[in-house]
Design a protein around this motif. Structure first.
Motif, PDB file in Angstrom:
ATOM      1  N   VAL A  27       0.873  -1.180   0.000  1.00 38.73           N
ATOM      2  CA  VAL A  27       0.000   0.000   0.000  1.00 38.73           C
ATOM      3  C   VAL A  27       0.903   1.221   0.000  1.00 38.73           C
ATOM      4  CG1 VAL A  27      -1.745   1.301   1.270  1.00 38.73           C
ATOM      5  CG2 VAL A  27      -1.820  -1.209   1.254  1.00 38.73           C
ATOM      6  N   VAL A  28       0.720   2.105  -0.975  1.00 35.90           N
ATOM      7  CA  VAL A  28       1.554   3.303  -1.087  1.00 35.90           C
ATOM      8  C   VAL A  28       0.755   4.491  -0.577  1.00 35.90           C
ATOM      9  CG1 VAL A  28       3.018   4.698  -2.576  1.00 35.90           C
ATOM     10  CG2 VAL A  28       2.631   2.288  -3.125  1.00 35.90           C
ATOM     11  N   GLY A  29       1.092   4.970   0.616  1.00 36.62           N
ATOM     12  CA  GLY A  29       0.384   6.082   1.217  1.00 36.62           C
ATOM     13  C   GLY A  29      -0.122   5.713   2.599  1.00 36.62           C
ATOM     14  N   SER A  30      -0.117   6.689   3.509  1.00 35.22           N
ATOM     15  CA  SER A  30      -0.456   6.382   4.903  1.00 35.22           C
ATOM     16  C   SER A  30      -1.506   7.321   5.477  1.00 35.22           C
ATOM     17  CB  SER A  30       0.813   6.435   5.763  1.00 35.22           C
ATOM     18  OG  SER A  30       1.398   7.738   5.719  1.00 35.22           O
ATOM     19  N   GLY A  31      -2.400   7.814   4.622  1.00 39.73           N
ATOM     20  CA  GLY A  31      -3.542   8.584   5.100  1.00 39.73           C
ATOM     21  C   GLY A  31      -4.707   7.663   5.395  1.00 39.73           C
ATOM     22  N   LYS A  53       5.848   8.525   2.115  1.00 36.70           N
ATOM     23  CA  LYS A  53       6.875   9.412   1.585  1.00 36.70           C
ATOM     24  C   LYS A  53       7.753  10.043   2.664  1.00 36.70           C
ATOM     25  CE  LYS A  53       7.064  13.025  -1.982  1.00 36.70           C
ATOM     26  NZ  LYS A  53       6.202  13.857  -2.853  1.00 36.70           N
ATOM     27  N   VAL A  54       7.154  10.418   3.781  1.00 34.96           N
ATOM     28  CA  VAL A  54       7.949  10.997   4.880  1.00 34.96           C
ATOM     29  C   VAL A  54       7.625  10.182   6.131  1.00 34.96           C
ATOM     30  CG1 VAL A  54       8.616  13.110   6.090  1.00 34.96           C
ATOM     31  CG2 VAL A  54       7.828  13.250   3.735  1.00 34.96           C
ATOM     32  N   ASN A  55       6.870  10.739   7.067  1.00 34.63           N
ATOM     33  CA  ASN A  55       6.414   9.983   8.225  1.00 34.63           C
ATOM     34  C   ASN A  55       4.968   9.555   8.020  1.00 34.63           C
ATOM     35  OD1 ASN A  55       8.855  10.294   9.797  1.00 34.63           O
ATOM     36  ND2 ASN A  55       8.239  12.436  10.118  1.00 34.63           N
ATOM     37  N   ILE A  56       4.503   8.635   8.839  1.00 37.56           N
ATOM     38  CA  ILE A  56       3.178   8.052   8.652  1.00 37.56           C
ATOM     39  C   ILE A  56       2.068   9.094   8.714  1.00 37.56           C
ATOM     40  CG2 ILE A  56       2.921   7.497  11.115  1.00 37.56           C
ATOM     41  CD1 ILE A  56       1.431   4.944  10.252  1.00 37.56           C
ATOM     42  N   ASP A  57       2.279  10.191   9.457  1.00 32.19           N
ATOM     43  CA  ASP A  57       1.208  11.179   9.629  1.00 32.19           C
ATOM     44  C   ASP A  57       1.473  12.498   8.913  1.00 32.19           C
ATOM     45  OD1 ASP A  57       3.281  11.975  11.214  1.00 32.19           O
ATOM     46  OD2 ASP A  57       2.092  12.269  13.033  1.00 32.19           O
ATOM     47  N   HIS A 171       9.834   7.483   4.922  1.00 33.35           N
ATOM     48  CA  HIS A 171      10.865   8.212   4.173  1.00 33.35           C
ATOM     49  C   HIS A 171      11.192   7.501   2.861  1.00 33.35           C
ATOM     50  CE1 HIS A 171      11.490  10.882   7.584  1.00 33.35           C
ATOM     51  NE2 HIS A 171      11.442   9.802   8.341  1.00 33.35           N
ATOM     52  N   ALA A 172      10.141   7.063   2.177  1.00 35.96           N
ATOM     53  CA  ALA A 172      10.326   6.314   0.930  1.00 35.96           C
ATOM     54  C   ALA A 172       9.473   6.925  -0.169  1.00 35.96           C
ATOM     55  CB  ALA A 172       9.940   4.853   1.140  1.00 35.96           C
ATOM     56  N   LEU A 173      10.119   7.283  -1.258  1.00 35.02           N
ATOM     57  CA  LEU A 173       9.416   7.832  -2.415  1.00 35.02           C
ATOM     58  C   LEU A 173       9.180   6.730  -3.422  1.00 35.02           C
ATOM     59  CD1 LEU A 173       8.364  10.262  -4.096  1.00 35.02           C
ATOM     60  CD2 LEU A 173      10.665  10.456  -5.026  1.00 35.02           C
ATOM     61  N   VAL A 174       7.909   6.463  -3.740  1.00 33.82           N
ATOM     62  CA  VAL A 174       7.615   5.464  -4.757  1.00 33.82           C
ATOM     63  C   VAL A 174       8.102   5.971  -6.110  1.00 33.82           C
ATOM     64  CG1 VAL A 174       5.283   6.366  -5.204  1.00 33.82           C
ATOM     65  CG2 VAL A 174       5.821   3.978  -5.712  1.00 33.82           C
TER      66      VAL A 174
END
Length: 488
Positions: A27-31, A53-57, A171-174
């Motif tokens: 799953v790409v994204g943490s919203g 991409k950065v932190n979970i929130d 901290h991961a950019l797809v």
């Protein structure tokens, strides 16, 4: 005016993956969309990796103020909610998608409460409901007055942290979609800061991929979106050949706070709930200019109010109008987030008018999906703002966004669990790839989009924007595989 666009690269010019791992679903994204999907996938017994991409929130969810729209009042009906949604969408909503949203929404909200989200309640314990623009009934649940997104993010974050079989990669950019010989999605490549080989480029192999990367507000000069909202998911899908639709339907929130250089990257949102509880829009002379423009005045759908404000700004030459909330009772308690943002910029909303202007807020279009979140690429799903389910049409109804994430995340998880194929091997790709636009292009790109594709647009302004963007596209920076940090 015809504009010749350069061919879109099929992949970014990043290094070949220096490491790889395998999971059932990535799953790409943490919203709200991504974390809800992850939790439902775990209910089905699947192993899940969440990439953020950065932190979970750090995504858009925690910035949502107003709340979640759902039929929770016995006097309200799904049909009424559907009607308001269709009217706001200017007749371009998909009726089937809207029906799914309004009929399944209440159950999904109750599930969120069971997960641990604590919404504001009346003294008798019932949910406190308010009203926002375009709604003809009180159906917005909220938390912390105007901190609904933060509470939703907190509850989902806590639930994800409790599950040891959800792996979180921050901290991961797809970068790009991995595809099998038959075209189906079978994983992603990503750039993780400080890990793996050169530039931290790696791969996560999976049996399905869920994009929940949020919006693209940062392509405009003024936005309520956080810095991470740069359209990565839509770009990935387009490079992979997925169908993308309605990307022109970018919603501008009528009332972002205008506070000089304090909020250049992300403007604070001044929730529609203020107008729902009686705040008025006025011009520099104190006149309520929305009265007479629409039967709902300040509570008209967002596109109507944003255009009304923009026309006043054009006529006066000012960069803002005002929101008058001075008469609202107990403003600091009911709207603590907004009050704090205003006070930080030297505006006391209990005695001062609040300077506001439209800002890019929400992408109604995106990766085209069906009612189960499936894209045109097998095993690639999209959920939340990155997706175009057809729910929003040309203009999203207030507080339907968090609801959409809840409803379609559940549907995606159910569809994946029903028929998840075995892991496929990705087709090898050549070392070459697309380029990264030079960082100096960011400001002129945002300016071209704001001038040509902003609140008020025309065929001529869009053509001018297209010409400007094509010219800027020739300003190429280093290939991603040789850059000193992940591409932006």
């Amino acid at each position: 005016m015809d504009v010749a666009f350069p061919a879109l690269p099929r992949r970014l010019g990043a290094a070949e993956p220096g490491w790889a791992e395998t999971t059932d679903v990535v799953v790409v994204g943490s919203g709200i969309a991504g974390l809800t999907a992850a939790l439902h996938l775990r209910e089905a017994g699947l192993h899940v990796t969440v990439v953020t991409k950065v932190n979970i929130d750090d995504g858009s969810t925690r910035w949502a103020q107003g709340g979640i729209a759902a039929v929770l009042d016995p006097l309200d009906t799904p049909a009424a909610h559907a009607s308001d949604t269709a009217i706001a969408g200017v007749g371009l909503c998909d009726p089937a998608a809207v029906a799914v949203l309004v009929e399944e929404g209440p159950t999904r909200v109750r599930e969120l409460i069971r997960i641990g989200a604590e919404f504001d309640r009346n003294p008798d314990g019932s949910l406190m409901l308010t009203r926002e623009g375009g709604h003809r009934a009180n159906r917005i649940v909220h938390a912390g007055g105007d901190a609904t997104g933060a509470e939703v993010q907190r509850a989902l974050h806590a639930a994800v942290r409790r599950d040891p079989w959800i792996r979180l990669v921050e901290h991961a950019l797809v970068l790009d979609l991995l595809q099998a010989a038959d075209g189906r999605a079978c994983g992603i490549t990503l750039h993780v800061l400080g890990e793996g080989s050169e530039d931290g480029v790696g791969a996560i192999l999976s049996r399905a991929v869920v994009l929940a990367t949020g919006g693209m507000g940062q392509v405009f000069s003024a936005t309520t979106n956080p810095p991470v909202s740069t359209g990565d998911g839509v770009a990935l899908a387009m490079r992979a050949g997925a169908a993308v639709t309605d990307v022109e339907f970018v919603q501008f929130h009528p009332t972002s706070f205008v506070g000089g250089s304090l909020h250049e990257v992300q403007r604070p949102l001044i929730s529609e709930a203020l107008r729902g509880e009686g705040a008025h829009l006025v011009d520099g002379d104190g006149k309520r200019f929305m009265v007479g423009q629409h039967e709902l005045a300040e509570l008209a759908p967002r596109d109507v109010v944003a255009k009304g404000i923009h026309r006043v700004m054009l006529a006066t030459g000012d960069d803002h109008v005002y929101l008058d909330a001075r008469h609202l009772p107990d403003m600091p308690h009911r709207f603590p987030t907004i009050t704090a943002a205003c006070l930080a910029a030297g505006v006391d909303p209990t005695v001062d008018l609040i300077p506001v202007a439209p800002a890019a807020h929400y992408a109604s279009g995106g990766v085209r999906t069906d009612l189960h979140g499936r894209s045109s690429i097998p095993q690639l799903y999209a959920c939340g703002e990155v997706a175009c389910t057809g729910v929003h049409g040309a203009n999203r109804l207030a507080s339907n966004s968090l609801l959409e994430g809840l409803v379609f995340a559940r549907r995606i998880a159910e569809d994946i669990a029903r028929d998840l194929p075995p892991q496929a091997d990705p087709v090898s790709t050549s070392a070459g790839g697309g380029w990264v636009v030079d960082e100096q292009v960011r400001t002129p790109l945002q300016g071209a989009m704001t001038r040509g594709a902003g609140v008020l647009r025309s065929a001529g302004s869009l053509a001018e924007a297209a010409t400007a963007l094509t010219a800027l596209g020739g300003t190429r920076g280093l290939p991603a595989r040789r850059a000193g940090r992940p591409p932006t």
